[in-house]
Design a protein around this motif. Structure first.
Motif, PDB file in Angstrom:
ATOM      1  N   TRP A 146     -29.818-139.910 -11.116  1.00  5.79           N
ATOM      2  CA  TRP A 146     -28.989-140.898 -11.799  1.00  5.79           C
ATOM      3  C   TRP A 146     -27.633-140.348 -12.202  1.00  5.79           C
ATOM      4  N   LEU A 150     -23.309-143.508 -10.586  1.00  8.65           N
ATOM      5  CA  LEU A 150     -22.192-144.349 -11.026  1.00  8.65           C
ATOM      6  C   LEU A 150     -21.165-144.517  -9.911  1.00  8.65           C
ATOM      7  N   LEU A 216     -28.950-146.548 -14.444  1.00  4.48           N
ATOM      8  CA  LEU A 216     -28.238-145.836 -13.388  1.00  4.48           C
ATOM      9  C   LEU A 216     -29.156-145.440 -12.230  1.00  4.48           C
TER      10      LEU A 216
END
Length: 519
Positions: A146, A150, A216
């Protein structure tokens, strides 16, 4: 020649940038890609320290929280130079050093609060570096866990980074249990705080269990061109819902993973290990290395209680410098629920194992740092039991000696996406005792290359863990022929990175125009 970018939180190809198995993967996979003649760039955060040995490459201007941010890109030296691999770090004052291995933060009251902040800045800086072509014209961007996902949010929602759509994005799930969940708004680490002007699709980004939060890990799964776990069995596990503690599966993301699987984007590929002769270390150095590590740690330890415990551990080691025990069992791991839940919930099981070891003049060596409650539990047991050696510190030399000098490697993980420790122990001809879960299913065969336990209920698992330990000791004591054959079988096993990366090229890195994506 293909041009790759690896984006991750750890990289053991550079100094002081490893906590767990992610660092091993980021160190080893680029080597295999390089051997195929392709080019690799690897970028991780600097954690306010790794840039100090690097060469400044560029200033990166970012717009975050409605204000201007400036991050710096540094190229840093590798432990082993490779002409086809370049290593970089991103520096910014808010990308801080963590309290777990100098990398991650442990935020007990707001999980992921600090880490989401620093990886938001990091990923945005990486997106800007890609946009400015500091890594050249990229073909594949391989994201890990994770901490890097992004970038897929920026690719899909940020107009300044629409150029990222030209690249193929591959997403690796190292540990599905850690998902990077934070609120959409009303918090410093919220998505709205860092990107106040972006139009987003909350439904597409939200966590399946907490509608007011984005996830995420889920973003990585939903938006990557290809997704993979680090073993075939872990892939099968995570397609099913969790029923903790008896079974750890998809942890709320099983439906996202099923969707990726239906689309042909989801794969399970076993991690590998390095079998070069130079990876072997000198034998019979375990106790001298432990003593050295303890004295070094004592010199810099400020906490009086921790210093007292280090001295206690050192005192327990002294007799073994002259005469080692008859049997050494050992573990190396971060002290987390994943790794040692059975000990925390059922400490009597660990005590029973120690009792059995005492009968054969055996000891159990456990090296690790992590959650405070786990550290305290193990310190308490160490004070009570002379044959339990708890090394509450990090030391690469001790870790290498554990893989080399122990008789039985013990891995009682509640779940295990792959596990590299068992491969390293097996490489040295050391049988492993493991919970038959995830990648441990793919690597250890009961009474062939090691020992395994399982059970339908928690109580069955704990009972079988102790019985399997007793079974291993039975063979060690009473059937040396079988014991030696198990060790020989373990040594002969080969989980090579070449085989793994062959699968990467076949399943992950090849773009097929016929691939069907469901938005």
């Amino acid at each position: 020649m293909n041009n790759f970018l690896f984006v991750a939180s750890e990289n053991d190809a550079i100094a002081n940038c490893k906590v767990g198995g992610v660092g091993d993967v980021i160190r080893d996979v680029p080597k295999q890609i390089s051997e195929r003649g392709d080019r690799v760039h690897v970028v991780v955060p600097s954690y306010s320290r790794l840039h100090e040995s690097g060469t400044f490459k560029a200033s990166l201007q970012l717009n975050l929280r409605g204000i201007s941010y400036t991050a710096q890109l540094y190229e840093v030296p590798a432990k082993e130079e490779d002409k086809n691999i370049s290593h970089y770090v991103i520096h910014h004052p808010e990308i801080e050093m963590g309290n777990l291995g100098g990398i991650y933060h442990h935020d007990p009251f707001e999980p992921f609060y600090s880490d989401v902040i620093k990886y938001t800045i990091f990923c945005t800086a990486v997106a800007e570096a890609i946009k400015q072509k500091y890594f050249g014209k990229l073909d594949i961007v391989h994201l890990h866990d994770w901490h890097s996902s992004l970038l897929l949010f920026l690719k899909n929602y940020h107009p300044q980074y629409s150029c990222l759509k030209k690249n193929r994005f591959v997403y690796c799930i190292h540990n599905l249990a850690l998902q990077g969940i934070r609120p959409f708004e009303d918090n410093y680490s919220s998505l709205k705080n860092w990107f106040p002007n972006l139009e987003i699709d909350r439904e597409a980004l939200k966590d399946p269990r907490y509608a007011d939060c984005f996830n995420l890990m889920a973003i990585g799964i939903r938006y990557a061109d290809a997704v993979h776990t680090v073993s075939p069995s872990y892939k099968q596990d995570v397609l099913l819902p969790s029923a903790a503690p008896e079974f750890i599966g998809g942890e709320g993301l099983e439906n996202d993973l099923k969707q990726a699987d239906r689309e042909g984007r989801f794969h399970g590929i076993l991690n590998g290990s390095d079998y070069r002769p130079e990876t072997l270390v000198k034998k019979n150095r375990l106790f001298p290395n432990i003593a050295t590590a303890i004295f070094k740690q004592l010199q810099k330890e400020q906490d009086r209680e921790k210093a007292a415990f280090l001295a206690h551990t050192g005192e327990k080691i002294v007799p073994f410098l002259k005469k080692k025990p008859n049997f050494i069992s050992a573990s190396v791991a971060r002290l987390t629920e994943q790794k040692f839940y059975f000990f925390k919930r059922s400490p009597e099981a660990l005590l029973e194992i120690l009792d059995r070891l005492e009968e054969v003049n055996g000891i159990y060596v456990l090296l690790g740092t992590g959650a405070a409650d786990y550290e305290q539990l193990l310190r308490d047991i160490s004070y009570k039991r002379k044959n339990f050696i708890f090394i509450n510190a990090q030391c690469e030399q001790v870790v290498n000696s554990i893989y080399r000098d122990s008789d039985l490697y013990f891995m009682p993980s509640l779940f295990e996406p792959c596990g590299i420790s068992q491969m390293l122990a097996m490489r040295n001809g050391q049988p492993c005792l493991v919970h038959h879960t995830g990648g441990l299913k793919d690597t250890v065969q009961h009474v062939h290359t090691g020992f395994a336990f399982d059970g339908k209920t928690y109580d069955e698992k704990v009972y079988n863990m102790v019985e399997s330990f007793k079974e291993a000791l039975y063979f060690f004591e009473n059937d040396k022929t079988v014991w030696k054959q198990i060790g020989l079988n373990a040594r002969r096993m080969r989980f090579t990175w070449k085989k793994s990366v062959d699968e990467y090229y076949k399943l992950l890195y090849t773009f097929n125009p016929a691939d069907v994506r469901v938005a």
